[in-house]
Design a protein around this motif. Structure first.
Motif, short mmCIF file in Angstrom:
data_model
loop_
_atom_site.label_atom_id
_atom_site.label_comp_id
_atom_site.label_asym_id
_atom_site.label_seq_id
_atom_site.Cartn_x
_atom_site.Cartn_y
_atom_site.Cartn_z
N GLU A 135 0.84 -1.20 0.00
CA GLU A 135 0.00 0.00 0.00
C GLU A 135 0.88 1.26 0.00
N ARG A 136 1.95 1.25 0.79
CA ARG A 136 2.86 2.41 0.80
C ARG A 136 3.51 2.61 -0.57
N GLU A 141 3.75 5.54 -5.71
CA GLU A 141 3.59 5.59 -7.17
C GLU A 141 2.56 6.64 -7.58
N ILE A 142 1.48 6.71 -6.84
CA ILE A 142 0.44 7.70 -7.14
C ILE A 142 1.00 9.10 -6.93
N GLY A 143 1.77 9.29 -5.86
CA GLY A 143 2.40 10.59 -5.63
C GLY A 143 3.35 10.97 -6.76
N GLN A 148 4.57 14.11 -11.61
CA GLN A 148 4.84 14.13 -13.04
C GLN A 148 3.81 15.01 -13.78
N ARG A 149 2.55 14.86 -13.42
CA ARG A 149 1.50 15.68 -14.07
C ARG A 149 1.70 17.16 -13.76
#
Length: 189
Positions: A135-136, A141-143, A148-149
């Motif tokens: 989960e971490r 990865e989401i962060g 990046q966006r």
């Protein structure tokens, strides 16, 4: 003022009222008296209602504190009497009481919602930690995707903030980053 006790007895039941009254009485006791009751309960000398009342959520923290104090006191006494062979019988009885106190300590700690993992097996712990690590990683990865966006949407501001943070930390900008920033400032390079 009307007497609501018969209604409460009907709603809660006699045993629940007795238990809640015992919880209240224990909560109002002076510390030394309370500790005496905790020790009596650990020695199986307390009545069942008192045993239940000590485990009530309103008393759990005080109960655990008293248990820990008794364990500390017994450990101190063990240290004082360690070389005295005349204390063998006392040591045997004290070890029994200490074991009982430890069992109650584990029970009180496990009942605390913050300690919900105390009773898990090594396999359960490993699975939970693996899931937590996964989960971490996923959150990381989401962060990274969000960064990046943001970087793609606002490249100049992102590079300026990044350069500022490197400067605050006293770290030299990596060459690729320095070249990228320089090329934005002077497109002729």
């Amino acid at each position: 003022m009307p007497d609501n006790r018969p209604i409460l007895r009907t709603i809660l039941g006699e045993k629940k009222i007795v238990l809640l009254n015992r919880v209240t009485a224990l909560a109002e006791m002076p510390e030394e008296t309370f500790r005496g009751i905790v020790m009596a309960e650990a020695k199986s000398q307390a009545d069942p209602i008192t045993s239940l009342a000590l485990r009530h959520p309103d008393l759990r923290v005080r109960w655990l504190k008293a248990i820990k104090a008794h364990i500390t006191e017994l450990d101190r006494q063990f240290a004082q009497r360690k070389d005295d062979p005349a204390t063998n019988e006392w040591r045997r009885r004290a070890n029994t009481v200490r074991g009982s106190l430890l069992n109650r300590k584990y029970e009180a700690e496990a009942a605390n919602p913050r300690n919900r993992h105390i009773g898990e097996t090594p396999e359960q712990r490993e699975r939970r930690l693996d899931e937590s690590a996964a989960e971490r990683r996923r959150r990381g990865e989401i962060g990274e995707l969000a960064i990046q966006r943001l970087r793609e949407a606002h490249p100049d501001e992102f590079d300026a903030y990044l350069a500022e943070e490197y400067h605050k930390a006293g770290i030299e900008l990596p060459s690729p980053l320095a070249r990228r920033i320089a090329s934005r400032l002077d497109p002729q390079q």
